[in-house]
Motif scaffolding. Structure first.
Motif, PDB file in Angstrom:
ATOM      1  N   GLY A  47      13.245   9.576  -4.235  1.00 21.44           N
ATOM      2  CA  GLY A  47      13.728  10.062  -5.501  1.00 21.44           C
ATOM      3  C   GLY A  47      13.191  11.372  -6.015  1.00 21.44           C
ATOM      4  O   GLY A  47      13.634  11.823  -7.053  1.00 21.44           O
ATOM      5  N   LEU A  48      12.199  11.996  -5.381  1.00 21.58           N
ATOM      6  CA  LEU A  48      11.679  13.239  -5.928  1.00 21.58           C
ATOM      7  C   LEU A  48      12.673  14.361  -5.726  1.00 21.58           C
ATOM      8  O   LEU A  48      13.148  14.594  -4.628  1.00 21.58           O
ATOM      9  CB  LEU A  48      10.361  13.592  -5.230  1.00 21.58           C
ATOM     10  N   PRO A  49      13.038  15.107  -6.773  1.00 22.65           N
ATOM     11  CA  PRO A  49      14.010  16.192  -6.612  1.00 22.65           C
ATOM     12  C   PRO A  49      13.489  17.246  -5.652  1.00 22.65           C
ATOM     13  O   PRO A  49      12.298  17.556  -5.641  1.00 22.65           O
ATOM     14  CB  PRO A  49      14.146  16.768  -8.023  1.00 22.65           C
ATOM     15  N   THR A  50      14.360  17.807  -4.835  1.00 20.65           N
ATOM     16  CA  THR A  50      13.940  18.890  -3.946  1.00 20.65           C
ATOM     17  C   THR A  50      13.894  20.173  -4.750  1.00 20.65           C
ATOM     18  O   THR A  50      14.861  20.578  -5.360  1.00 20.65           O
ATOM     19  CB  THR A  50      14.924  19.052  -2.775  1.00 20.65           C
ATOM     20  N   ALA A  70       5.296   4.483 -10.028  1.00 19.94           N
ATOM     21  CA  ALA A  70       6.518   3.697  -9.901  1.00 19.94           C
ATOM     22  C   ALA A  70       7.344   4.144  -8.697  1.00 19.94           C
ATOM     23  O   ALA A  70       7.986   3.329  -8.035  1.00 19.94           O
ATOM     24  CB  ALA A  70       7.351   3.799 -11.177  1.00 19.94           C
ATOM     25  N   GLY A  71       7.312   5.456  -8.386  1.00 23.93           N
ATOM     26  CA  GLY A  71       8.065   5.974  -7.252  1.00 23.93           C
ATOM     27  C   GLY A  71       7.220   6.277  -6.040  1.00 23.93           C
ATOM     28  O   GLY A  71       7.634   7.056  -5.166  1.00 23.93           O
ATOM     29  N   PHE A  72       6.036   5.652  -5.959  1.00 24.18           N
ATOM     30  CA  PHE A  72       5.069   5.976  -4.921  1.00 24.18           C
ATOM     31  C   PHE A  72       5.649   5.820  -3.514  1.00 24.18           C
ATOM     32  O   PHE A  72       5.486   6.707  -2.667  1.00 24.18           O
ATOM     33  CB  PHE A  72       3.834   5.076  -5.084  1.00 24.18           C
ATOM     34  N   ASP A  73       6.344   4.720  -3.255  1.00 23.91           N
ATOM     35  CA  ASP A  73       6.847   4.463  -1.901  1.00 23.91           C
ATOM     36  C   ASP A  73       7.866   5.509  -1.469  1.00 23.91           C
ATOM     37  O   ASP A  73       7.974   5.825  -0.270  1.00 23.91           O
ATOM     38  CB  ASP A  73       7.471   3.071  -1.821  1.00 23.91           C
ATOM     39  N   ASP A  74       8.637   6.046  -2.394  1.00 29.91           N
ATOM     40  CA  ASP A  74       9.611   7.082  -2.066  1.00 29.91           C
ATOM     41  C   ASP A  74       8.971   8.459  -1.993  1.00 29.91           C
ATOM     42  O   ASP A  74       9.538   9.377  -1.401  1.00 29.91           O
ATOM     43  CB  ASP A  74      10.726   7.112  -3.116  1.00 29.91           C
ATOM     44  N   LEU A  75       7.813   8.593  -2.624  1.00 30.72           N
ATOM     45  CA  LEU A  75       7.171   9.900  -2.705  1.00 30.72           C
ATOM     46  C   LEU A  75       6.366  10.238  -1.462  1.00 30.72           C
ATOM     47  O   LEU A  75       6.459  11.350  -0.942  1.00 30.72           O
ATOM     48  CB  LEU A  75       6.268   9.942  -3.941  1.00 30.72           C
ATOM     49  N   VAL A  76       5.567   9.295  -0.967  1.00 29.70           N
ATOM     50  CA  VAL A  76       4.669   9.605   0.144  1.00 29.70           C
ATOM     51  C   VAL A  76       5.471   9.849   1.421  1.00 29.70           C
ATOM     52  O   VAL A  76       6.531   9.265   1.636  1.00 29.70           O
ATOM     53  CB  VAL A  76       3.637   8.479   0.374  1.00 29.70           C
ATOM     54  N   THR A  77       4.955  10.726   2.264  1.00 32.19           N
ATOM     55  CA  THR A  77       5.658  11.113   3.488  1.00 32.19           C
ATOM     56  C   THR A  77       5.075  10.468   4.732  1.00 32.19           C
ATOM     57  O   THR A  77       5.534  10.748   5.838  1.00 32.19           O
ATOM     58  CB  THR A  77       5.629  12.647   3.643  1.00 32.19           C
ATOM     59  N   TYR A  78       4.060   9.632   4.569  1.00 34.76           N
ATOM     60  CA  TYR A  78       3.474   8.899   5.692  1.00 34.76           C
ATOM     61  C   TYR A  78       3.941   7.442   5.635  1.00 34.76           C
ATOM     62  O   TYR A  78       4.311   6.948   4.563  1.00 34.76           O
ATOM     63  CB  TYR A  78       1.943   8.981   5.649  1.00 34.76           C
ATOM     64  N   PRO A  79       3.917   6.729   6.771  1.00 39.96           N
ATOM     65  CA  PRO A  79       4.397   5.350   6.806  1.00 39.96           C
ATOM     66  C   PRO A  79       3.410   4.380   6.156  1.00 39.96           C
ATOM     67  O   PRO A  79       2.687   3.640   6.829  1.00 39.96           O
ATOM     68  CB  PRO A  79       4.562   5.068   8.305  1.00 39.96           C
ATOM     69  N   LEU A  80       3.385   4.393   4.842  1.00 40.45           N
ATOM     70  CA  LEU A  80       2.537   3.478   4.091  1.00 40.45           C
ATOM     71  C   LEU A  80       3.207   3.197   2.754  1.00 40.45           C
ATOM     72  O   LEU A  80       4.082   3.938   2.312  1.00 40.45           O
ATOM     73  CB  LEU A  80       1.127   4.048   3.903  1.00 40.45           C
ATOM     74  N   THR A  81       2.798   2.119   2.121  1.00 37.19           N
ATOM     75  CA  THR A  81       3.384   1.721   0.854  1.00 37.19           C
ATOM     76  C   THR A  81       2.323   1.652  -0.228  1.00 37.19           C
ATOM     77  O   THR A  81       1.112   1.640   0.051  1.00 37.19           O
ATOM     78  CB  THR A  81       4.058   0.347   0.968  1.00 37.19           C
ATOM     79  N   ARG A  82       2.786   1.577  -1.454  1.00 39.34           N
ATOM     80  CA  ARG A  82       1.863   1.454  -2.572  1.00 39.34           C
ATOM     81  C   ARG A  82       1.052   0.174  -2.457  1.00 39.34           C
ATOM     82  O   ARG A  82      -0.169   0.177  -2.711  1.00 39.34           O
ATOM     83  CB  ARG A  82       2.637   1.477  -3.888  1.00 39.34           C
ATOM     84  N   ALA A  83       1.705  -0.913  -2.064  1.00 39.26           N
ATOM     85  CA  ALA A  83       0.994  -2.189  -1.939  1.00 39.26           C
ATOM     86  C   ALA A  83      -0.130  -2.089  -0.913  1.00 39.26           C
ATOM     87  O   ALA A  83      -1.244  -2.586  -1.137  1.00 39.26           O
ATOM     88  CB  ALA A  83       1.970  -3.299  -1.554  1.00 39.26           C
ATOM     89  N   GLN A  84       0.145  -1.451   0.231  1.00 43.26           N
ATOM     90  CA  GLN A  84      -0.880  -1.298   1.258  1.00 43.26           C
ATOM     91  C   GLN A  84      -2.021  -0.408   0.767  1.00 43.26           C
ATOM     92  O   GLN A  84      -3.207  -0.701   0.998  1.00 43.26           O
ATOM     93  CB  GLN A  84      -0.253  -0.695   2.517  1.00 43.26           C
ATOM     94  N   ALA A  85      -1.667   0.695   0.109  1.00 42.47           N
ATOM     95  CA  ALA A  85      -2.683   1.624  -0.384  1.00 42.47           C
ATOM     96  C   ALA A  85      -3.549   0.965  -1.450  1.00 42.47           C
ATOM     97  O   ALA A  85      -4.780   1.125  -1.457  1.00 42.47           O
ATOM     98  CB  ALA A  85      -2.008   2.881  -0.932  1.00 42.47           C
ATOM     99  N   GLU A  86      -2.934   0.213  -2.354  1.00 47.48           N
ATOM    100  CA  GLU A  86      -3.703  -0.471  -3.387  1.00 47.48           C
ATOM    101  C   GLU A  86      -4.618  -1.534  -2.785  1.00 47.48           C
ATOM    102  O   GLU A  86      -5.768  -1.695  -3.213  1.00 47.48           O
ATOM    103  CB  GLU A  86      -2.761  -1.110  -4.411  1.00 47.48           C
ATOM    104  N   GLU A  87      -4.107  -2.250  -1.788  1.00 46.52           N
ATOM    105  CA  GLU A  87      -4.929  -3.278  -1.145  1.00 46.52           C
ATOM    106  C   GLU A  87      -6.172  -2.666  -0.515  1.00 46.52           C
ATOM    107  O   GLU A  87      -7.285  -3.187  -0.666  1.00 46.52           O
ATOM    108  CB  GLU A  87      -4.102  -4.017  -0.090  1.00 46.52           C
ATOM    109  N   LEU A  88      -6.000  -1.548   0.197  1.00 47.03           N
ATOM    110  CA  LEU A  88      -7.142  -0.896   0.833  1.00 47.03           C
ATOM    111  C   LEU A  88      -8.105  -0.344  -0.210  1.00 47.03           C
ATOM    112  O   LEU A  88      -9.331  -0.511  -0.102  1.00 47.03           O
ATOM    113  CB  LEU A  88      -6.655   0.234   1.745  1.00 47.03           C
ATOM    114  N   ALA A  89      -7.557   0.320  -1.238  1.00 51.76           N
ATOM    115  CA  ALA A  89      -8.412   0.918  -2.262  1.00 51.76           C
ATOM    116  C   ALA A  89      -9.171  -0.143  -3.044  1.00 51.76           C
ATOM    117  O   ALA A  89     -10.370   0.003  -3.321  1.00 51.76           O
ATOM    118  CB  ALA A  89      -7.566   1.775  -3.202  1.00 51.76           C
ATOM    119  N   LEU A  90      -8.506  -1.226  -3.415  1.00 50.49           N
ATOM    120  CA  LEU A  90      -9.171  -2.288  -4.163  1.00 50.49           C
ATOM    121  C   LEU A  90     -10.206  -3.016  -3.308  1.00 50.49           C
ATOM    122  O   LEU A  90     -11.263  -3.432  -3.809  1.00 50.49           O
ATOM    123  CB  LEU A  90      -8.134  -3.272  -4.694  1.00 50.49           C
ATOM    124  N   HIS A  91      -9.911  -3.178  -2.004  1.00 47.41           N
ATOM    125  CA  HIS A  91     -10.909  -3.767  -1.110  1.00 47.41           C
ATOM    126  C   HIS A  91     -12.173  -2.909  -1.093  1.00 47.41           C
ATOM    127  O   HIS A  91     -13.302  -3.432  -1.119  1.00 47.41           O
ATOM    128  CB  HIS A  91     -10.343  -3.893   0.303  1.00 47.41           C
TER     129      HIS A  91
END
Length: 436
Positions: A47-50, A70-91
């Protein structure tokens, strides 16, 4: 980690990119970035405008922490998700083990001051670029080898640890650890590794924790990061560590935004970021940030919500990078106090902090607006004399501004693990945002 990339960026930042004037800087910022910019090439998933890096930016949507997350999964350009990133960061936060990566990227969690949890994702190439840039703008200029850097941070990250070498050694000090362990045991041993060297640059998220003790320490530089540097704290730390200048790094989830020069003046890193200014008055503004080099998590027209104050006179260092007088705090920390006609009047946090510079008898303080007309003032050590001194200075400020709050005093208590906010508007009444 690519040490050649770090060295190349270090050399380019310190020696090669010496802008003659603003025109040369603007020409550099308008040049296409390499590798191809995903912001202009449609490389962002979703969803990020070009938006190409041109004057067309102001037509793009502005982003905030909540909309970006809210748009994290559409924003990042690497194969990862907000849920995965939060899990790693919170761990990492819970275990205090911050060594993990995700899809090769460093992942960090911003504690934030807006109530929104922020995630940042940095690729290996961006990590190297960041390291070379930060080292070029922070290490003392008279030598390149043998620097020992103590990092006092809420959370460690591979972003820092991967940079270590014979030139620079990082040691992470956990702010959640007991103070005695950090200061008396670990920092003492850290210095004792080379008793002939007084070159400990303390990059401190809470530099006051280092300056307050009686530890025999002679750092060459101290950097305050992650928190607004209160003038009273700055004076205390400079005196305690016998420093002519207390440096700052202005960086956050959204990037490395500013650094201090040899004169202690903050300069925006305008060769790496574009900062649009949303004015609040003649000198104060809210920055809207676009990072020219972030790819894993592009930062485009991100509205920070910080209040910055532009410097009125040129910096004696001669840099063409825009200079700041200070970072004043969060926009939502602006107090809204009733005037004589009962209308809410904005009172910038910095005005309160600078008024209390003239008060005596205390070391720590916090001013919180807890109601439409009510302030809580915490001081330590608490005494009737200290309260009277603070009341006098605040009353002078209130008369000058034409406001009439009710003030209650109490002893100060620190809260571990949260960003230090000396002045805070905790009250969020229905008309509070509309008044700003």
């Amino acid at each position: 980690m690519g040490k050649p990339r770090i060295v190349a960026e270090f050399a380019a930042t310190r020696w090669l990119r010496r802008w003659r004037d603003r025109d040369a800087l603007e020409a550099h910022r308008a040049a296409p970035a390499a590798p191809p910019n995903p912001l202009s090439g449609g490389g962002i998933r979703g969803g990020l405008p070009t938006c190409p890096p041109t004057r067309a930016w102001p037509t793009c949507r502005r982003w905030t922490m909540s909309s970006m997350m809210a748009g994290f999964d559409d924003l990042v350009t690497y194969p990862l998700t907000r849920a995965q990133a939060e899990e790693l960061a919170l761990h990492g936060e819970r275990s205090r083990d911050f060594t993990g990566d995700l899809a090769g990227c460093s992942v960090g969690l911003s504690s934030g001051t807006t109530g929104h949890r922020g995630l940042f994702v940095v690729s290996p190439a961006e990590r190297d670029t960041w390291a070379g840039t930060v080292l070029a703008r922070t290490l003392p200029p008279h030598r390149l080898w043998g620097h020992q850097i103590a990092l006092f941070l809420r959370a460690d990250n591979t972003l820092y640890e991967s940079v270590g070498s014979r030139a620079v050694t990082f040691s992470y000090f956990d702010l959640y650890s007991p103070e005695a362990e950090n200061l008396e045991e670990r920092l003492g041993a850290f210095r004792a590794d080379d008793p002939g060297r007084n070159a400990v640059e303390c990059c401190a998220g809470s530099a006051d924790a280092v300056a307050r003790g009686d530890l025999a320490l002679a750092p060459e530089r101290v950097y305050a990061v992650a928190e607004v540097l209160d003038p009273r704290d700055a004076a205390h730390i400079r005196a305690a560590m016998n420093l002519p200048v207390l440096h700052q790094l202005y960086q956050c989830t959204e990037g490395f935004l500013a650094h201090t020069c040899a004169h202690g003046v903050l300069h925006l890193n305008e060769d790496h970021v574009i900062i649009e200014r949303e004015p609040l008055d003649e000198r104060r503004f809210v920055p809207v940030v676009t990072d020219l080099r972030r790819r894993a998590q592009p930062i485009v027209r991100y509205r920070l919500g910080d209040v910055l104050v532009a410097r009125e006179t040129p910096c004696p260092c001669g840099s063409v990078l825009s200079a700041l007088e200070r970072i004043e705090g969060r926009e939502d920390d602006t107090l809204l106090l009733p005037a004589t006609d009962r209308t809410p009047t904005p009172v910038f946090a910095d005005l309160v902090s600078r008024a209390l510079v003239h008060a005596d008898g205390f070391e720590e303080y916090r001013v919180r607006q807890v109601g439409r007309e009510t302030l809580d003032v915490d001081i330590s050590p608490y005494s009737a004399q200290a309260e009277a001194s603070v009341r006098t200075e605040l009353a002078t400020l209130w008369r000058r501004l034409g406001v009439r709050p009710a003030t209650a005093f109490q002893p100060y208590r620190s809260v571990v693990g949260t960003k230090l906010r000396r002045v805070e508007r905790a009250w969020k009444g229905e008309d509070s945002d509309a008044a700003l």
